[in-house]
Enzyme design. Structure first.
Site, PDB file in Angstrom:
ATOM      1  N   GLU A 109      -5.767  -3.295  -1.510  1.00 17.21           N
ATOM      2  CA  GLU A 109      -6.271  -4.473  -0.797  1.00 17.21           C
ATOM      3  C   GLU A 109      -7.397  -5.183  -1.548  1.00 17.21           C
ATOM      4  O   GLU A 109      -7.767  -6.304  -1.224  1.00 17.21           O
ATOM      5  CB  GLU A 109      -6.812  -4.048   0.588  1.00 17.21           C
ATOM      6  CG  GLU A 109      -5.749  -3.669   1.606  1.00 17.21           C
ATOM      7  CD  GLU A 109      -5.364  -2.193   1.551  1.00 17.21           C
ATOM      8  OE1 GLU A 109      -5.520  -1.565   0.480  1.00 17.21           O
ATOM      9  OE2 GLU A 109      -4.898  -1.677   2.578  1.00 17.21           O
ATOM     10  N   THR A 127       0.867  -1.187   0.000  1.00 13.64           N
ATOM     11  CA  THR A 127       0.000   0.000   0.000  1.00 13.64           C
ATOM     12  C   THR A 127       0.900   1.232   0.000  1.00 13.64           C
ATOM     13  O   THR A 127       2.033   1.185   0.465  1.00 13.64           O
ATOM     14  CB  THR A 127      -0.869   0.044   1.273  1.00 13.64           C
ATOM     15  OG1 THR A 127       0.010   0.075   2.400  1.00 13.64           O
ATOM     16  CG2 THR A 127      -1.778  -1.161   1.370  1.00 13.64           C
ATOM     17  N   TRP A 182     -20.397  16.137  10.815  1.00 14.87           N
ATOM     18  CA  TRP A 182     -19.343  15.843   9.856  1.00 14.87           C
ATOM     19  C   TRP A 182     -19.431  16.763   8.644  1.00 14.87           C
ATOM     20  O   TRP A 182     -20.515  17.003   8.109  1.00 14.87           O
ATOM     21  CB  TRP A 182     -19.447  14.397   9.368  1.00 14.87           C
ATOM     22  CG  TRP A 182     -18.990  13.404  10.398  1.00 14.87           C
ATOM     23  CD1 TRP A 182     -18.645  13.671  11.687  1.00 14.87           C
ATOM     24  CD2 TRP A 182     -18.837  11.997  10.205  1.00 14.87           C
ATOM     25  NE1 TRP A 182     -18.291  12.505  12.324  1.00 14.87           N
ATOM     26  CE2 TRP A 182     -18.405  11.469  11.441  1.00 14.87           C
ATOM     27  CE3 TRP A 182     -19.021  11.138   9.133  1.00 14.87           C
ATOM     28  CZ2 TRP A 182     -18.155  10.118  11.623  1.00 14.87           C
ATOM     29  CZ3 TRP A 182     -18.774   9.789   9.310  1.00 14.87           C
ATOM     30  CH2 TRP A 182     -18.340   9.282  10.546  1.00 14.87           C
ATOM     31  N   LYS A 218     -14.654  16.946  11.630  1.00 12.89           N
ATOM     32  CA  LYS A 218     -15.677  16.810  12.667  1.00 12.89           C
ATOM     33  C   LYS A 218     -15.840  18.156  13.360  1.00 12.89           C
ATOM     34  O   LYS A 218     -15.046  18.533  14.208  1.00 12.89           O
ATOM     35  CB  LYS A 218     -15.286  15.710  13.652  1.00 12.89           C
ATOM     36  CG  LYS A 218     -15.183  14.357  12.978  1.00 12.89           C
ATOM     37  CD  LYS A 218     -14.718  13.263  13.921  1.00 12.89           C
ATOM     38  CE  LYS A 218     -14.368  12.022  13.127  1.00 12.89           C
ATOM     39  NZ  LYS A 218     -12.961  11.934  12.734  1.00 12.89           N
TER      40      LYS A 218
HETATM   41  P1  AMP Z   1      -4.733   2.746  -2.934  1.00 13.59           P
HETATM   42  O1  AMP Z   1      -4.579   1.498  -2.171  1.00 13.59           O
HETATM   43  O2  AMP Z   1      -3.502   3.574  -3.009  1.00 13.59           O
HETATM   44  O3  AMP Z   1      -5.318   2.510  -4.288  1.00 13.59           O
HETATM   45  O4  AMP Z   1      -5.787   3.654  -2.144  1.00 13.59           O
HETATM   46  C1  AMP Z   1      -7.100   3.230  -1.882  1.00 13.59           C
HETATM   47  C2  AMP Z   1      -7.929   4.380  -1.413  1.00 13.59           C
HETATM   48  O5  AMP Z   1      -8.072   5.351  -2.461  1.00 13.59           O
HETATM   49  C3  AMP Z   1      -9.348   4.023  -1.064  1.00 13.59           C
HETATM   50  O6  AMP Z   1      -9.445   3.451   0.223  1.00 13.59           O
HETATM   51  C4  AMP Z   1     -10.043   5.372  -1.175  1.00 13.59           C
HETATM   52  O7  AMP Z   1      -9.843   6.172  -0.018  1.00 13.59           O
HETATM   53  C5  AMP Z   1      -9.325   6.018  -2.320  1.00 13.59           C
HETATM   54  N1  AMP Z   1     -10.107   5.873  -3.548  1.00 13.59           N
HETATM   55  C6  AMP Z   1      -9.913   5.009  -4.549  1.00 13.59           C
HETATM   56  N2  AMP Z   1     -10.812   5.200  -5.539  1.00 13.59           N
HETATM   57  C7  AMP Z   1     -11.632   6.214  -5.140  1.00 13.59           C
HETATM   58  C8  AMP Z   1     -12.775   6.880  -5.691  1.00 13.59           C
HETATM   59  N3  AMP Z   1     -13.248   6.572  -6.895  1.00 13.59           N
HETATM   60  N4  AMP Z   1     -13.337   7.858  -4.962  1.00 13.59           N
HETATM   61  C9  AMP Z   1     -12.876   8.200  -3.756  1.00 13.59           C
HETATM   62  N5  AMP Z   1     -11.804   7.625  -3.181  1.00 13.59           N
HETATM   63  C10 AMP Z   1     -11.187   6.637  -3.857  1.00 13.59           C
END
Ligand code: AMP
Length: 554
Positions: free
Chosen positions: A334, A190, A453, A448
């Site tokens: 994930e 990640t 929120w 918050k």
């Molecule tokens: P990563 O593992 O770097 O791909 O990050 C995943 C995170 O990116 C998710 O848990 C979201 O917070 C954010 N994310 C991915 N796609 C979207 C989307 N279409 N809209 C909003 N947040 C997103």
């Protein structure tokens, strides 16, 4: 009664064999920055993957050994995608945007024994070498600067090879082993803006099933008639699964290599004429500015997959006007990453406001991913479009743990997994009765204020719809009276100037409640980005805490 069906393992090898034969004439085109791109058919890529597997075996890579890649999106990287897992080893895609200390942590944690590196990235790998005692071989692909070459050859403890020399002379077929589909095929860490990056190990089976989902009409639904411009990096959740999906259905791929700036991307689109492209919103914002300044013929590009962070409505509108239909998708490292895709229901009128609203949501879950919202007390919330909670998911391509590293056991931290085994995404939102997910924030980014929120994403989206604003990021800052209040940081377009009162009015006239309007504002030259191109709010919060932002109160 047991079924009568054959128990055939779902493996990356199967995808490779299928792609290189049934879709042998489909192509991987790699942009070189020169007059002619490099073009290889899937049959050639498959043959070279076999040569690479022989070469890696010659270097001592055996079953379960980890081979890292520090590479751009290109044909050689696709060759590694198929060679390494199919020979029974584990591919580890290293994120080349990470700082050196995190990169060496990750390569050590995963136990990379061999690293394949693009010549243009050799300088990035060099300083990591002293911290990688387990690394035995470095394989350099493509041109490398003389200095870096000399430094690499002088490095102690590793043997350095040239990719093409290493492949040359090896047979173009390999006796691929029959593998257990549950084994690890590839690793992705990640991008972790909090704590150390965590490793996710995709199995052969999860990759196979995920690729089928990517190819369904309700997801990307591409075929061998398509050319996909794969901008999302191969180190970012396997380019959202595109290379594997491509070998299943013959989707041609256009790989940008290191040419990721708006101008070369626009040139690639005009010259190579892709029908589809996938990237995070920041890339599209840059491309949009480029196309506005210098219009190009981008008429073939009719499908664009946007994900990784929320797609601002203004961006979706602008792309619609250019004839590029945006498909918004949500996912995580994930979740392989495909979690939801926003294809509106067939019942809404095309081009209507209702349809646009559906397209802006994060979308619907496919059958392979179950989602639920959990409230602060652990209660499961209804799908009523109003109850907001943390999203939890489970499914055959969702991870159930994080890798424990060379010597460790895999881990299941309680803040990441529920007791009954669901992944806690850290994303907050609602789900409508017809199953559309709308995310309002990351749990850690939500503001918050006085017990209520405020969605930072909503404020950002409205701000970025203002013609003077190029980028906007909103973070929570401490406030004596309300606990937290929003701080809006904005990047003005060239020639535009700050009028925060007008921006507040813009927010108010676009549906933001008065009590949610930010009173703290700061102009920044650029919103800091994470290693995968998302707004880095941790850095912004840090800058605020250090007093490094010039905050104006209105
Ligand atoms: P990563 O593992 O770097 O791909 O990050 C995943 C995170 O990116 C998710 O848990 C979201 O917070 C954010 N994310 C991915 N796609 C979207 C989307 N279409 N809209 C909003 N947040 C997103």
């Amino acid at each position: 009664m047991l079924s009568t069906m054959q128990d055939v393992p779902l493996t990356v090898t199967r995808i490779l064999r299928h792609g290189m034969t049934v879709h042998g004439t489909s192509q991987v085109t790699t942009w070189t920055g020169g007059s002619e791109p490099q073009r290889r058919s899937f049959a050639e890529v498959g043959a070279r993957a076999a040569q690479l597997a022989h070469a890696l075996r010659g270097l001592g890579v055996g079953e379960g050994d980890v081979t890292g890649t520090l590479m751009w999106n290109n044909s050689e990287h696709v060759e590694a995608y198929f060679a390494v897992p199919s020979m029974g080893a584990v591919l580890h895609t290293l994120n080349l945007r990470l700082p050196a200390d995190q990169l060496s942590y990750i390569a050590r944690h995963a136990g990379d024994k061999v690293i394949l590196v693009n010549g243009s990235l050799a300088g990035l790998l060099l300083p990591l070498l002293p911290d990688l005692p387990q690394l035995e071989h470095v394989v350099v692909s493509g041109a490398v600067a003389d200095e870096a070459r000399a430094a690499l050859s002088a490095a102690s403890g590793v043997r350095v090879h040239e990719y093409e020399e290493l492949l040359a002379g090896h047979p173009t077929a390999y006796d691929w082993p029959e593998l257990d589909e549950r084994r690890a095929a590839s690793l992705c860490y990640t991008s972790g803006t909090t704590g150390e990056p965590k490793g996710v190990a995709y199995s052969h089976r999860s990759i196979y099933l995920h690729s089928m989902q990517v190819n369904m009409a309700e997801s990307m639904g591409l075929t061998d008639a398509d050319l996909s411009l794969v901008i999302v990096p191969q180190f970012h959740c396997n380019s959202w699964g595109l290379p594997h999906a491509a070998f299943m259905t013959g989707i041609n791929m256009l790989m940008p290599d290191r040419f990721l700036q708006p101008a070369p991307l626009a040139e690639m689109i005009e010259r190579e004429r892709p029908t589809h492209a996938a990237a995070v919103p920041t890339i599209w914002q840059g491309l949009l500015a480029e196309l506005t300044a210098k219009p190009r013929d981008v008429s073939t590009l009719t499908q664009v997959t946007i994900g990784g962070s929320a797609c601002p409505p203004s961006l979706m509108k602008a792309f619609d006007e250019l004839g590029m239909r945006v498909f918004h998708a949500w996912g995580m490292t994930e979740t392989s990453p495909l979690g939801t895709v926003a294809r509106p229901p067939a019942t809404v009128a095309p081009g209507s406001e209702e349809e646009f609203a559906y397209r802006l949501t994060q979308g619907r879950f496919p059958a392979g991913v179950e989602g639920r919202l959990v409230g602060p007390g652990g209660e499961v919330l209804p799908w009523d479009g109003a109850s907001a909670g943390e999203l939890e998911v489970r499914g055959p391509w969702v991870t159930g743990a994080y890798v424990g590293g060379v010597e460790g056991e895999s881990t299941r931290p309680a803040d990441k997994f529920s007791e009954d085994g669901w992944l806690k995404t850290g994303d907050v939102g609602t789900i409508s009765p017809d199953g559309y997910l709308t995310l309002t924030d990351r749990a850690k980014d939500v503001i918050k204020s006085g017990g209520e929120w405020i969605s930072s994403v909503e404020l950002e989206n409205v701000l970025m719809s203002h013609p003077d604003i190029a980028e906007a990021a909103v973070v929570a800052v401490p406030d004596e009276k309300w606990g937290e209040r929003p701080l809006a940081t904005v990047v003005f377009r060239d020639g535009a100037s700050a009028d925060f009162l007008a921006l507040r009015e813009h927010l108010a006239s676009n549906g933001i409640a008065r009590w949610q309007l930010p009173e703290r504002w700061a102009v920044v030259a650029e919103v800091p980005k994470t290693s995968v191109g998302k707004f880095n709010k941790k850095v912004l919060r840090g800058r605020f805490a250090e007093g490094a932002l010039q905050v104006v109160r209105v």
